[in-house]
Design a protein around this motif. Structure first.
Motif, PDB file in Angstrom:
ATOM      1  N   ILE A   1       6.275  -3.371 -19.792  1.00  0.00           N
ATOM      2  CA  ILE A   1       7.290  -4.036 -18.975  1.00  0.00           C
ATOM      3  C   ILE A   1       6.782  -5.377 -18.463  1.00  0.00           C
ATOM      4  CG2 ILE A   1       8.723  -3.850 -16.901  1.00  0.00           C
ATOM      5  CD1 ILE A   1       8.646  -0.753 -17.419  1.00  0.00           C
ATOM      6  N   PHE A   2       5.503  -5.442 -18.071  1.00  0.00           N
ATOM      7  CA  PHE A   2       4.935  -6.731 -17.676  1.00  0.00           C
ATOM      8  C   PHE A   2       5.138  -7.760 -18.794  1.00  0.00           C
ATOM      9  CE2 PHE A   2       2.224  -5.145 -14.099  1.00  0.00           C
ATOM     10  CZ  PHE A   2       2.382  -6.223 -13.228  1.00  0.00           C
TER      11      PHE A   2
ATOM     12  N   TYR B   1      16.942  -4.903 -17.868  1.00  0.00           N
ATOM     13  CA  TYR B   1      16.382  -4.823 -16.516  1.00  0.00           C
ATOM     14  C   TYR B   1      16.579  -3.437 -15.905  1.00  0.00           C
ATOM     15  CZ  TYR B   1      14.450  -9.365 -15.254  1.00  0.00           C
ATOM     16  OH  TYR B   1      13.623 -10.466 -15.141  1.00  0.00           O
ATOM     17  N   TYR B   2      17.753  -2.870 -16.089  1.00  0.00           N
ATOM     18  CA  TYR B   2      17.988  -1.526 -15.549  1.00  0.00           C
ATOM     19  C   TYR B   2      17.072  -0.500 -16.227  1.00  0.00           C
ATOM     20  CZ  TYR B   2      21.994  -2.418 -12.467  1.00  0.00           C
ATOM     21  OH  TYR B   2      22.800  -2.824 -11.423  1.00  0.00           O
ATOM     22  N   ALA B   3      16.821  -0.679 -17.527  1.00  0.00           N
ATOM     23  CA  ALA B   3      15.863   0.201 -18.214  1.00  0.00           C
ATOM     24  C   ALA B   3      14.462   0.021 -17.650  1.00  0.00           C
ATOM     25  CB  ALA B   3      15.875  -0.082 -19.713  1.00  0.00           C
ATOM     26  N   PHE B   4      14.076  -1.236 -17.368  1.00  0.00           N
ATOM     27  CA  PHE B   4      12.780  -1.487 -16.741  1.00  0.00           C
ATOM     28  C   PHE B   4      12.632  -0.678 -15.459  1.00  0.00           C
ATOM     29  CE2 PHE B   4      12.342  -6.176 -18.395  1.00  0.00           C
ATOM     30  CZ  PHE B   4      11.921  -5.710 -19.623  1.00  0.00           C
ATOM     31  N   PHE B   5      13.648  -0.729 -14.623  1.00  0.00           N
ATOM     32  CA  PHE B   5      13.564  -0.028 -13.335  1.00  0.00           C
ATOM     33  C   PHE B   5      13.434   1.488 -13.532  1.00  0.00           C
ATOM     34  CE2 PHE B   5      15.985  -3.865 -11.684  1.00  0.00           C
ATOM     35  CZ  PHE B   5      14.890  -4.411 -11.035  1.00  0.00           C
ATOM     36  N   ASP B   6      14.204   2.045 -14.456  1.00  0.00           N
ATOM     37  CA  ASP B   6      14.122   3.483 -14.722  1.00  0.00           C
ATOM     38  C   ASP B   6      12.730   3.864 -15.242  1.00  0.00           C
ATOM     39  OD1 ASP B   6      16.738   3.841 -13.919  1.00  0.00           O
ATOM     40  OD2 ASP B   6      17.560   3.887 -15.953  1.00  0.00           O
ATOM     41  N   GLU B   7      12.217   3.055 -16.155  1.00  0.00           N
ATOM     42  CA  GLU B   7      10.904   3.340 -16.739  1.00  0.00           C
ATOM     43  C   GLU B   7       9.793   3.177 -15.706  1.00  0.00           C
ATOM     44  OE1 GLU B   7      12.017   1.974 -21.321  1.00  0.00           O
ATOM     45  OE2 GLU B   7      11.071   0.569 -19.936  1.00  0.00           O
TER      46      GLU B   7
ATOM     47  N   ARG C   1       8.964  -7.962  -8.164  1.00  0.00           N
ATOM     48  CA  ARG C   1       9.240  -9.217  -8.886  1.00  0.00           C
ATOM     49  C   ARG C   1      10.557  -9.116  -9.654  1.00  0.00           C
ATOM     50  NH1 ARG C   1       5.267 -11.071 -13.709  1.00  0.00           N
ATOM     51  NH2 ARG C   1       3.987 -12.078 -12.105  1.00  0.00           N
ATOM     52  N   LEU C   2      10.734  -8.032 -10.382  1.00  0.00           N
ATOM     53  CA  LEU C   2      11.954  -7.841 -11.163  1.00  0.00           C
ATOM     54  C   LEU C   2      13.179  -7.748 -10.256  1.00  0.00           C
ATOM     55  CD1 LEU C   2      10.688  -5.177 -13.731  1.00  0.00           C
ATOM     56  CD2 LEU C   2      10.959  -7.623 -14.118  1.00  0.00           C
ATOM     57  N   ALA C   3      13.021  -7.066  -9.134  1.00  0.00           N
ATOM     58  CA  ALA C   3      14.137  -6.928  -8.198  1.00  0.00           C
ATOM     59  C   ALA C   3      14.592  -8.289  -7.698  1.00  0.00           C
ATOM     60  CB  ALA C   3      13.727  -6.039  -7.028  1.00  0.00           C
ATOM     61  N   MET C   4      13.629  -9.131  -7.338  1.00  0.00           N
ATOM     62  CA  MET C   4      13.997 -10.439  -6.805  1.00  0.00           C
ATOM     63  C   MET C   4      14.710 -11.294  -7.843  1.00  0.00           C
ATOM     64  SD  MET C   4      13.999 -11.822  -3.904  1.00  0.00           S
ATOM     65  CE  MET C   4      12.727 -10.920  -3.010  1.00  0.00           C
TER      66      MET C   4
ATOM     67  N   ALA D   1      10.070  -0.464  -3.981  1.00  0.00           N
ATOM     68  CA  ALA D   1       8.706  -0.911  -4.285  1.00  0.00           C
ATOM     69  C   ALA D   1       7.848  -0.949  -3.035  1.00  0.00           C
ATOM     70  CB  ALA D   1       8.746  -2.294  -4.937  1.00  0.00           C
ATOM     71  N   ILE D   2       8.406  -1.457  -1.957  1.00  0.00           N
ATOM     72  CA  ILE D   2       7.647  -1.596  -0.710  1.00  0.00           C
ATOM     73  C   ILE D   2       7.344  -0.239  -0.083  1.00  0.00           C
ATOM     74  CG2 ILE D   2       7.739  -2.497   1.652  1.00  0.00           C
ATOM     75  CD1 ILE D   2       7.281  -4.628  -0.499  1.00  0.00           C
ATOM     76  N   SER D   3       8.295   0.684  -0.155  1.00  0.00           N
ATOM     77  CA  SER D   3       8.153   1.959   0.555  1.00  0.00           C
ATOM     78  C   SER D   3       7.368   3.010  -0.215  1.00  0.00           C
ATOM     79  CB  SER D   3       9.543   2.518   0.888  1.00  0.00           C
ATOM     80  OG  SER D   3      10.282   2.800  -0.299  1.00  0.00           O
ATOM     81  N   GLN D   4       7.041   2.747  -1.471  1.00  0.00           N
ATOM     82  CA  GLN D   4       6.306   3.729  -2.260  1.00  0.00           C
ATOM     83  C   GLN D   4       4.936   3.999  -1.637  1.00  0.00           C
ATOM     84  OE1 GLN D   4       3.549   3.889  -4.511  1.00  0.00           O
ATOM     85  NE2 GLN D   4       4.146   5.839  -5.449  1.00  0.00           N
ATOM     86  N   GLU D   5       4.435   5.180  -1.858  1.00  0.00           N
ATOM     87  CA  GLU D   5       3.202   5.677  -1.231  1.00  0.00           C
ATOM     88  C   GLU D   5       2.037   4.691  -1.268  1.00  0.00           C
ATOM     89  OE1 GLU D   5      -0.013   9.201  -2.338  1.00  0.00           O
ATOM     90  OE2 GLU D   5       2.090   9.401  -2.950  1.00  0.00           O
TER      91      GLU D   5
END
Length: 527
Positions: free
Chosen positions: A139-140, A173-179, A222-225, A242-246
């Motif tokens: 994805i990067f 992009y939506y596939a990126f987020f799911d993956e 980055r992708l979200a923005m 992304a921010i709230s993840q563990e």
């Protein structure tokens, strides 16, 4: 999908994994060689492919010149050639001659490597940690491809024969987020368990899985923005996830995603030092020179042109008439701090802080700091990345602005400063004005990754770059609106004519550098 694209790269990698021999099959049956079973014990059968994937996100070979240096780096107005390639009719003057390498190299070293180890070793089911890591790396890399071209072959990759269907950029992009969601969950499990399985193959974090979770979360941010103007609800949802993840996102320069080049020379050394085909852009001189930015000597050398005073940093305006290489070749080359580096920069904590600053400006939940605090943190982290400590004076500067530029060789190329934006945060100004501050400082901090800087310029319009003086696009690209994307490779029209035709339909415009990709809304405002 074009298995021949990656045979040579894979073959070379296999030789390294099993020993120096020209006969891979006989090596596998040689009782004194390394068998598949033995290789699997230490993950050698799959790990090497992921090392390669790391090194082709930002291509660590000289192929980077046509893949990025003469496209994204030039369009971001970081670096331009003093060389009048193709009689000065080239990418820099909007006559595309290099536009296939980003596509070809990334598919053959990213998509194909991951596909190969899935098909050969069932890595998706047998080695879920390596598969998750591979997904993040893929994805990067593929983010750069879709940002360059728009719709791409993604969900249909690996099909037996043409046509290979293209996916819309939104679907990609939506596939990126799911993956990423699935990969982050898997990597988190292994990070919690203290796994060291990546150690021998990790050219960035030495096998620290927790750092890979942070890198994946930072990529998600980055992708979200990138979707902030075209799909704001999805953008906020993914950014906050992304921010709230563990494990969170990159917080310090120790978290930076920097790929170890090993014994290789940084590719920018070839372009700048060995070939003298890469020099500072005049826009860098205007912005960083105007700001008296202490990072300028970290990025570029002083000019050696006899017409200039000693200690002068001098850039070349993008898209001008160059008669001879000798005219501008003695302007500022890239600093040895960059060309002598043993690592290639993929993503940094400074970029993440600027992303959080923008998210906070938009009212998203980005953490405990304000937009201003994240902005200043980004400046600090960028300074510290280069061993500089004067960031507090710099971030408090409320008077310095972009500088006018004078071309001592041809006054037709001189220009007045394109913006009066200052460095110091000003809470009394509009969100749009403070976003210009954020993106201008992000542009400085992203160097030398012009690919990402160009994408952010297209998304936001910042920093305010300079139009080309000479435009050889024959009307395909507007001088005032800048180049918006890279055309599809010619080979796509011969090998997958039906597929690329579908891609152009999804693009929603003609296949030229003047058509905007999905997230590039062209509205002229970001709020």
């Amino acid at each position: 999908m074009r298995n021949t694209l990656y045979i040579s790269a894979i073959f070379a990698l296999l030789l390294n994994m099993v020993g120096c021999t020209s006969n891979f099959d006989s090596e596998n049956t040689d009782p004194y060689g390394v068998t598949e079973e033995q290789a699997a014990i230490d993950f050698v059968n799959i790990g090497g492919y992921l090392t390669t994937m790391q090194k082709y996100i930002y291509n660590v070979t000289t192929g980077l010149q046509t893949e990025q240096n003469l496209t994204g780096d030039a369009f971001a107005q970081y670096m331009v050639p003093p060389t009048p390639f193709q009689s000065n009719r080239n990418n820099v003057t909007y006559n595309f001659v290099w536009y296939s390498q980003q596509w070809d190299i990334t598919y053959s070293n990213e998509m194909s490597n991951l596909s190969l180890i899935v098909n050969k070793y069932n890595v998706d089911t047998e080695y879920p940690n390596f598969y998750a890591w591979g997904q993040v790396l893929k994805i990067f890399a593929m983010q750069r491809v879709t940002d360059n071209y728009g719709p791409i072959i993604y969900s249909d990759y690996g099909a037996e024969s043409a046509p290979y269907s293209y996916d819309s950029q939104k679907d990609v992009y939506y596939a990126f987020f799911d993956e990423l969601d699935a990969a982050i969950d898997t990597l988190t499990t292994y990070a919690d368990a203290g796994s060291t399985a990546f150690e021998k193959f990790d050219a960035a974090y030495g096998g620290d899985v927790a750092e890979w979770v942070k890198a994946a979360n930072s990529l998600r941010l980055r992708l979200a923005m990138r979707l902030a103007n075209v799909d704001p609800t999805k953008a906020q949802e993914e950014a906050e996830a992304a921010i709230s993840q563990e494990y969170g996102v990159m917080e310090t320069n120790d978290d930076n995603f920097m790929v170890d080049l090993g014994s290789s020379v940084h590719p920018l050394w070839y372009f700048s030092d060995s070939w003298s085909d890469c020099r500072m852009c005049a826009t860098v001189e205007s912005i960083m020179g105007g700001y008296s930015d202490p990072r300028l000597p970290m990025y570029f050398e002083t000019a050696t042109d006899g017409d200039l005073a000693d200690g002068t940093y001098k850039g070349i305006r993008q898209g001008i008439a160059i008669d001879s290489k000798s005219t501008y070749v003695d302007f500022s080359g890239i600093s040895s701090t960059i060309t002598g580096s043993t690592t290639a920069q993929i993503m940094t904590a400074a970029e993440v802080s600027f992303l959080r600053a923008e998210g906070s400006l938009r009212g998203w939940s980005m953490g405990d700091l304000s937009a201003e605090e994240y902005y200043n943190q980004g400046i600090q982290q960028s300074f510290e990345q280069y061993g500089l400590s004067s960031y507090s004076t710099y971030e408090d500067d409320e008077t310095s602005t972009f500088a006018d530029y004078v071309d001592p060789k041809n006054s037709d190329n001189s220009f007045s400063a394109s913006s009066d934006i200052t460095i110091k945060w000003d809470a009394s100004e509009s969100n749009e004005r403070n976003l210009e501050r954020i993106i201008t400082q992000k542009w400085i901090a992203l160097f030398p990754d012009g690919q990402e800087a160009w994408s952010e310029f297209r998304r936001t319009g910042y920093p305010k770059l300079l139009p080309v003086v000479v435009n050889y696009s024959s009307g395909k690209i507007s001088t005032d609106e800048f180049v918006r994307r890279t055309p599809y490779p010619d080979a796509e029209y011969t090998s997958d004519a039906e597929g690329v035709a579908g891609g152009v339909t999804l693009l929603g415009g003609v296949d030229t550098g003047g058509t905007r990709v999905w997230w590039d809304t062209g509205t002229g405002t970001n709020f």
